[in-house]
Design a protein around this motif. Structure first.
Motif, short mmCIF file in Angstrom:
data_model
loop_
_atom_site.label_atom_id
_atom_site.label_comp_id
_atom_site.label_asym_id
_atom_site.label_seq_id
_atom_site.Cartn_x
_atom_site.Cartn_y
_atom_site.Cartn_z
N SER A 65 0.83 -1.21 0.00
CA SER A 65 0.00 0.00 0.00
C SER A 65 0.87 1.26 0.00
CB SER A 65 -0.93 0.00 1.21
OG SER A 65 -0.17 -0.03 2.40
N ALA A 92 0.99 2.45 -3.41
CA ALA A 92 -0.25 3.12 -3.83
C ALA A 92 -0.24 4.56 -3.34
CB ALA A 92 -1.46 2.36 -3.28
N ASN A 93 0.19 4.76 -2.10
CA ASN A 93 0.27 6.12 -1.55
C ASN A 93 1.26 6.97 -2.33
OD1 ASN A 93 -1.58 5.41 0.40
ND2 ASN A 93 -0.03 4.88 1.92
N SER A 142 2.06 6.55 -5.45
CA SER A 142 1.44 6.83 -6.76
C SER A 142 0.49 8.01 -6.68
CB SER A 142 0.67 5.61 -7.26
OG SER A 142 1.54 4.51 -7.43
N ARG A 143 -0.34 8.01 -5.63
CA ARG A 143 -1.31 9.11 -5.49
C ARG A 143 -0.58 10.45 -5.32
NH1 ARG A 143 -4.84 4.87 -3.39
NH2 ARG A 143 -3.67 4.68 -1.47
N ASN A 185 0.74 11.49 -8.67
CA ASN A 185 -0.36 11.97 -9.52
C ASN A 185 -0.64 13.45 -9.27
OD1 ASN A 185 -0.65 9.38 -10.48
ND2 ASN A 185 -2.38 8.88 -9.14
N GLN A 231 -2.43 0.18 -11.20
CA GLN A 231 -3.74 0.53 -10.66
C GLN A 231 -3.80 1.99 -10.20
OE1 GLN A 231 -4.84 -2.28 -7.61
NE2 GLN A 231 -6.76 -1.22 -7.20
N HIS A 232 -2.72 2.49 -9.62
CA HIS A 232 -2.81 3.77 -8.92
C HIS A 232 -2.09 4.93 -9.58
CE1 HIS A 232 -4.86 1.90 -5.54
NE2 HIS A 232 -3.98 0.92 -5.63
N GLN A 252 -1.26 7.47 -12.45
CA GLN A 252 -1.92 7.99 -13.66
C GLN A 252 -0.86 8.33 -14.70
OE1 GLN A 252 -4.20 11.16 -11.97
NE2 GLN A 252 -5.69 9.75 -11.05
#
Ligand SMILES: *Cc1c(COP(=O)(O)O)cnc(C)c1O
Length: 380
Positions: A195, A198-199, A201-202, A205, A251-252, A254
């Motif tokens: 995770s 994922a953080n 990636s955000r 973005n 997935q995360h 962009q």
């Protein structure tokens, strides 16, 4: 499958590093297969292990090189990596290191501060070149790993803090010999909670959109390395779950059309193929503790002493009933301990011991402290 030392190596003088090249090849094949569908560009982080036979295999597998010193840039070029697949990161690049990397025309500098960008601009100008640069940002994302290998928090020395980014980007207008080609982040190492990616990636973005609003389109995003391995069960999990790792970015993150996404894996590529093999010198019993004293120590593998990290330790000789040992080295430091209260088959002088998952941040961190001789590396 249980670990086996090739029979002829039982006669090899100890301590030595044994590298299982078949496992390395299998790991590289798995990494290639997992990276291909999303067209991820993999740069191997040389600092995990920079032995030439290992680098050459990684280069031949088609990966690039992530370097953190001039010495590593040179080693990457010596191993056959093409300069346009070499990136150079690090908070403290010296002028000499930058000049050599500029002269070699490497693909990208991951720049970590305003003063560094100014020096890059100056030195590139003097060589009549343009330095391609990715800004290493400090995304303030917690990697949930050991404090010494967490690198993406505000308190860490790495990268450009988000609060400073606006000033940095405005300043680029005054740096004509620097070309911004991407964003870079590396949040830490031995990350097992995916995770965190994922953080990351955000956060990337948001930053990408913010930069685009200011007229900067980025051909490259570099998400760094850090994927962890299973130190507790190396035989059950010899190859990390690369598909799950890339899946987090699929997935995360962009990604813009045509944009390249780079990863810089070190540990996950080479940790499991390396084993430190040692012999028991003495078994010494005190009132409270039974010590197995090895001929390898923190000079060969410092991770337990430096980070308190765990490595699986196996007695390759003994089949006797189990007893509990503190497994220590011969160096004159109490931190020279590979493990406390470790259960092993009853251990005797002369037994061979394997310290597993030592291919990354093992041999590269060895030292001559106590005037120790360098342990040999053997490849099979
Ligand atoms: C150390 C490092 C890596 C590799 O980290 P691993 O945890 O071994 O994957 C990648 N990028 C940078 C900038 C590094 O310093």
């Amino acid at each position: 499958m249980a670990f086996q030392l090739p029979a002829e190596l039982t006669q090899q003088p100890t301590p030595f590093y044994y590298y299982d090249l078949q496992l390395l090849d299998q790991t590289l094949a798995a990494l290639t297969a997992a990276a291909r569908p999303g067209n991820f560009q993999v740069h191997y982080a040389l600092k995990a292990n920079s032995n030439l036979p290992i680098l050459q295999r990684i280069q031949q597998a088609g990966f690039g090189a992530d370097c953190v010193s001039g010495g590593e840039v040179q080693r990457a070029l010596d191993a056959g990596f093409s300069p346009d697949h070499v990136v150079f990161a690090g908070v403290g690049k010296s002028d000499a290191e930058i000049n050599r990397a500029l002269a070699a025309d490497i693909f990208c500098f991951n720049a970590e501060s305003v003063p560094e960008l100014q020096v890059l601009n100056e030195l590139a100008g003097a060589q009549g070149r343009t330095a391609r640069v990715a800004l290493r940002i400090n995304p303030n994302v917690d990697a949930h790993t050991h404090a010494y290998i967490t690198t993406g928090l505000d308190a860490n020395k790495f990268g450009i803090n988000l609060a400073d980014l606006a000033g940095v980007v405005e300043g680029l207008d005054n740096l004509p010999n620097v070309e911004l080609i991407g964003l870079h982040a590396h949040i830490g190492s031995q990350i097992t909670e995916l995770s965190a990616f994922a953080n990351l990636s955000r956060k990337l973005n948001e930053l990408q959109t913010w930069l685009e609003d200011r007229g900067h389109r980025l051909p490259h995003l570099n998400v760094g390395g850090g994927l962890g391995i299973d130190y507790h069960q190396p035989d059950q999990n010899p190859i990390p779950d690369f598909a799950a790792y890339f899946g987090m970015f699929e997935q995360h993150l962009q990604r813009r059309p045509g944009q390249q996404v780079h990863v810089e894996l070190g540990r996950a590529v080479v940790a499991q193929c390396g084993t430190l093999v040692s012999r028991v010198l003495y078994v010494k019993e005190s009132q409270q503790t039974r010590f197995a004293i090895l001929d390898a120590g923190m000079t060969e593998l410092i991770r337990p002493a430096l980070y308190g990290s765990y490595h699986l330790i196996q007695n390759l000789t003994s089949q006797r009933p189990e007893l509990t040992y503190d497994i220590v080295g011969p160096i004159c430091e109490s931190s020279d301990t590979f493990g406390k209260a470790i259960t092993l088959p009853e251990t005797q002088r002369g037994d061979l011991v394997a310290i597993r998952s030592a291919g990354a941040y093992g041999e590269v961190m060895s030292s001559a402290y106590n005037l120790r001789e360098k342990a040999e590396a053997v490849y099979r």
